[in-house]
Design an enzyme around this catalytic site. Structure first.
Site, mmCIF file in Angstrom:
data_model
loop_
_atom_site.group_PDB
_atom_site.id
_atom_site.type_symbol
_atom_site.label_atom_id
_atom_site.label_comp_id
_atom_site.label_asym_id
_atom_site.label_seq_id
_atom_site.Cartn_x
_atom_site.Cartn_y
_atom_site.Cartn_z
ATOM 1 C CB SER A 257 7.622 -14.486 -10.130
ATOM 2 O OG SER A 257 8.137 -13.354 -10.751
ATOM 3 C CG ASP A 351 14.049 -11.554 -6.010
ATOM 4 O OD1 ASP A 351 14.483 -11.375 -7.160
ATOM 5 O OD2 ASP A 351 12.854 -11.756 -5.747
ATOM 6 C CG HIS A 385 12.760 -13.906 -8.755
ATOM 7 N ND1 HIS A 385 12.029 -13.025 -7.994
ATOM 8 C CD2 HIS A 385 11.939 -14.279 -9.785
ATOM 9 C CE1 HIS A 385 10.825 -12.863 -8.540
ATOM 10 N NE2 HIS A 385 10.749 -13.611 -9.619
#
Ligand SMILES: *[C@@H]1O[C@H](CO)[C@@H](O)[C@H](O)[C@H]1NC(C)=O
Ligand SMILES: *[C@@H]1O[C@H](CO)[C@@H](O)[C@H](O)[C@H]1NC(C)=O
Length: 443
Positions: A257, A351, A385
């Site tokens: 991320s 995601d 994600h």
């Protein structure tokens, strides 16, 4: 026989009979204690042919939240349920899935992410209970036929942890046993700040010296991230390379991320970085501008006007994080072509926090345009994600301190967990191939 005596004998004998049957049942779990990324084999034997049983897994995390999963199975003609072959009839999953019980653990408290915090002190203890017949919600009154506790460790024996508070650098260093030298890796997590160590400790268990590096909201670091100053990450890289057990000349970096965005910037501007793994990150500078000596990349602000709340009251950040095809994001793109080493992009196609696929594709196209051909993409349909090392169940939604609403990360359990298993092997191969072979490699 006197009917009354008969009655009392039966009253005594029937439970004895069932206890004896239960005592004969075998629940074998191999291994009972292992690293969290090692597959576990569960096999039940000495059941009655065609007997229906429930396998139930539970664990309580360090915050006291209980996670549970269950599946129903039918014994074969030999009275066996071997999870490598037997299909689950129902429960939290169906079909043949040897690690299904571990992979489908769900929290009893909403929006909670399973995460090992104290990696050195204890493993996760997962209790596996075997019940006769269908038991959807076993209570403490239900007596299992068998019960066994499995230990899932995030650190191998002999790996040492050192708290790092040197110069500006804050984090935790994990060093494998033995004289080394070992390849060095920096490990970065995302926009919630703090320090997460479970991936660093697992990587160190494979033979890397790993610095889990905090960059805000930890110790005396600033509470919020207002800009990314690469000089901090440069200082950390120099510190790690100076460690006597770290084999030079360069380092690897892995990030998820926001951590992936920073990892890509490190690869681009820091000569120490020779191999980079970016998991579901942006490849433009978003929200917090980037500084490094005379380099300044302005951030594209979050698209506040696109904040969407889903029907179930979750925060969908997908649009807030922008679209790399938009010109504004191109102006803030990280000049990845300057990276010396190869970059591995790992992307979950489901995601829901970030258009990570588009970002990775944009970076790879940009690198190619400038003649850099060692950026590769590993993308996984159905993965969300939070792609983590194997052993973590899917976290579809969780709360983050900075956000008043729970954030939707996306992903479907089975493809997500399989992506974690596959990508972890690829990450280890990639790091080993580019940073030098591991000693006593047990990958
Ligand atoms: C965006 O940046 C601001 C500071 O410029 C910071 O306060 C905020 O926490 C950042 N948001 C996220 C989600 O990182
Ligand atoms: C990766 O690509 C860059 C740019 O083309 C090149 O300079 C470098 O030698 C390559 N590195 C590896 C390890 O292949």
């Amino acid at each position: 026989m006197n009917p009354l005596i008969y009655f009392w004998v039966m009253l005594w004998a029937i439970p004895q009979y069932f206890q004896a049957l239960a005592a004969m049942v075998h629940l074998s779990i191999i291994p009972e204690s292992s690293l969290a990324d090692v597959p576990v084999w569960i096999c039940v034997s000495d059941l009655v042919p065609s007997q229906i049983v429930t396998l139930h897994a539970s664990l309580t995390d360090e915050k006291g939240v209980r996670f549970e999963a269950r599946a129903f199975y039918r014994a074969n003609n030999a009275g066996e349920v071997d999870l490598k072959q037997a299909p689950a009839l129902g429960g939290d999953y169906v079909g043949v899935w040897p690690m299904g019980l571990f992979s489908s653990l769900k929290p009893n408290k909403m929006h909670h992410r399973l995460m090992k915090r104290d990696v050195m002190g204890s493993p996760f203890h997962i209790q596996i209970s075997l019940y006769d017949a269908y038991k959807v919600m076993p209570s403490s009154m239900d007596v299992p036929l068998k019960r066994c506790t499995v230990e899932r460790w995030y650190v191998a024996p002999g790996v040492e942890r050192f708290q790092i508070k040197t110069g500006r650098v804050r984090g935790a260093l994990f060093v494998p046993p033995g004289p080394g030298p070992f390849p060095g890796v920096i490990d970065l997590f995302g926009g919630s700040g703090g320090l997460f160590e479970f991936r660093a400790s697992l990587l160190a268990s494979k033979g890397f010296v790993v610095l889990a590096l905090a960059y805000f909201a930890y110790d005396d670091l600033p509470q919020t991230l207002t800009e990314v100053n690469l000089e901090y990450f440069e200082e950390a890289s120099i510190l790690l390379l100076k460690h006597p057990k770290v084999k030079g000349p360069g380092l690897g970096v892995i990030g998820l991320s926001k951590g992936a965005e920073i990892a890509l910037a490190m690869a681009t501007f820091l000569p120490q970085i020779l191999a980079t793994v970016c998991i579901n990150g942006a490849t433009s500078i978003i929200n917090t501008s980037l500084h490094f000596r005379n380099v300044h990349i302005p951030a594209v602000p979050h698209a506040q006007e696109k904040i969407l709340i889903t029907e179930t009251g979750l925060f969908a950040s997908l649009h807030v994080m922008g679209d790399p095809q938009n010109e504004r994001y191109q102006a803030s793109a990280i000049p990845v072509e300057k990276a010396q080493g190869p970059v591995l992009f790992i992307v979950g196609e489901a995601d829901e926090a970030l258009k990570s696929m588009l970002y990775a594709e944009a970076a790879i196209a940009r690198a190619k345009k400038y003649g850099k051909n060692n950026c590769t993409l590993l993308s996984y349909p159905g993965a969300g994600h939070l792609i983590e090392p194997p052993g973590s169940p899917l976290c579809y939604v969780s709360r983050m301190q900075q956000s008043s609403l729970p954030i939707q990360w996306g992903g479907k359990i089975e493809p997500h967990v399989k992506a974690q298993e596959h990508s972890w092997k690829e990450i280890l191969k990639f790091l080993e191939c580019n940073l030098g072979p591991l000693q006593n490699s047990n990958l």
